[in-house]
Design an enzyme around this catalytic site. Structure first.
Site, PDB file in Angstrom:
ATOM      1  N   SER A  36      -9.741   1.814   1.112  1.00 55.62           N
ATOM      2  CA  SER A  36     -10.488   2.914   0.475  1.00 55.62           C
ATOM      3  C   SER A  36     -11.920   2.690   0.542  1.00 55.62           C
ATOM      4  CB  SER A  36      -9.891   3.396  -0.763  1.00 55.62           C
ATOM      5  OG  SER A  36     -10.290   4.796  -1.085  1.00 55.62           O
ATOM      6  N   ASP A  67      -3.972  11.930   3.720  1.00 60.48           N
ATOM      7  CA  ASP A  67      -4.951  11.441   3.127  1.00 60.48           C
ATOM      8  C   ASP A  67      -6.346  12.233   3.635  1.00 60.48           C
ATOM      9  OD1 ASP A  67      -7.009   9.586   2.520  1.00 60.48           O
ATOM     10  OD2 ASP A  67      -5.760   7.931   2.546  1.00 60.48           O
ATOM     11  N   HIS A 111      -3.220   9.155  -0.036  1.00 62.41           N
ATOM     12  CA  HIS A 111      -3.887   8.126  -0.175  1.00 62.41           C
ATOM     13  C   HIS A 111      -3.296   7.231  -0.942  1.00 62.41           C
ATOM     14  CE1 HIS A 111      -8.021   6.281   0.284  1.00 62.41           C
ATOM     15  NE2 HIS A 111      -8.007   6.388  -1.136  1.00 62.41           N
TER      16      HIS A 111
END
Length: 339
Positions: free
Chosen positions: A182, A279, A309
């Site tokens: 991320s 996501d 995610h």
């Protein structure tokens, strides 16, 4: 934001966000989510990250490290980026007596505003032992207290330390990879860009799991089925605004802050990049992979159907997660052990 948000959400249920940013009009239908990934969502309350709940999120508990005989984490303190004389780096070394080991610089997720290396330590313990690789996870400074370029400066300083201390650590400086999840993956990509431009710290490989690459994602309302679970558009707006020190604008942002804005991606290391179709970062990840291909960079990509995610960290036993994890571990192992 990856694993961080899943761990912290139960401690920060208030829904807040930077003013001026809005949630998508409709929630993603649960039937688009892979069946094995659905039960976890019942345990994760919705969270819009913002100033009102930032400290609550930061104060949540991290998972404990795995006990011995797992590789045990050790803190090292090194000079960080400008204004940070004492940067913590958590080192996992599966074989301290062995020379010429490959190494990984790991950068944790957290939307650029929360998180520490501890959020990923159990996973990193397993990875270190499995691949026989030294891992250094950097405890970089967070926004909004430390906006760009503080986090990147710290991550790059940790890469410099890995190279400079390679002999003492038993590391082969020609086999150093960067990886992150991320926001950490976005920072890893920025480290690779800086390393390419400065030409003094070679990187063998970059591993980008659902990377946070493009501040311009904030400026476009996502489809209703994208970015509803785990990390949403309002939290993303808060993270980018905190990191940039201002709200994102379409016209410009430093390429080192938002790697998707880099004009030239040529000369970057071979890359694995992966993301789920639900996501918020799906489009920017796929676009970045296409641009790497166009620039002549060797790329492997995994797009996981029906995945949100951080799915592989939260539900590693699911078939779709196992396939995703096997893909990135295989790519990493092959790169670090290539002649």
């Amino acid at each position: 934001m990856s694993l961080s948000i899943a761990l912290f959400a139960a401690d920060a249920r208030a829904e807040t966000a930077a003013p001026g940013f809005h949630r998508a009009a409709a929630a993603a239908p649960i039937d688009l989510v892979d069946p094995e990934l659905r039960p976890m969502l019942a345990h994760i309350p919705p969270l819009d990250l913002g100033n009102d709940n930032l400290q609550a999120v930061r104060s949540a508990q991290f998972p404990p490290a795995l006990p011995s005989p797992a590789v045990q984490p050790q803190d090292r303190f090194i000079p960080g980026g400008e204004g940070n004389p004492k940067l913590r780096v958590v080192v996992l070394d599966p074989a301290p007596e062995r020379a010429n080991k490959p190494a990984i610089l790991h950068v944790h997720g957290g939307g650029l505003v929360v998180g520490k290396p501890e959020v990923a330590i159990p996973e990193l313990q397993q990875l270190s032992a499995e691949l026989g690789v030294l891992i250094a996870s950097v405890d970089y400074r967070l926004a909004p207290e430390h906006p760009f370029p503080a986090g990147l400066d710290d991550a790059y300083a940790a890469l410099g330390w890995l190279h400079g201390a390679a002999a003492a650590l038993g590391v082969d400086r020609n086999r150093i990879a960067v990886m992150g999840e991320s926001a950490g993956a976005g920072l890893a990509a920025a480290v690779s860009l800086r390393a390419r431009d400065r030409g003094v710290l070679p990187i063998r490989f970059q591993l980008l799991r659902y990377p946070m690459l493009d501040d311009r994602t904030v400026l476009h309302a996502p489809p209703a089925h994208v970015g509803t679970f785990i990390w949403n558009a309002r939290s993303n707006a808060f993270g980018w605004t905190a990191a940039l020190g201002r709200e994102p604008v379409i016209e410009h942002a430093p390429a080192e802050a938002a790697p998707a804005r880099a004009v030239d991606l040529g000369g970057l290391p071979p890359t694995w990049i992966g993301v789920g179709t639900l996501d918020l970062f799906a489009q920017e990840s796929i676009s970045f992979a296409v641009r790497l291909v166009e620039a002549g960079v060797a790329v492997e990509m995994s797009v996981a159907q029906g995945a949100y995610h951080g799915f592989d960290a939260m539900v590693p036993q699911a078939r779709i997660s196992a396939d995703f994890i096997a893909s990135w571990k295989s790519a990493l192992n092959r790169s670090l052990n290539a002649d």
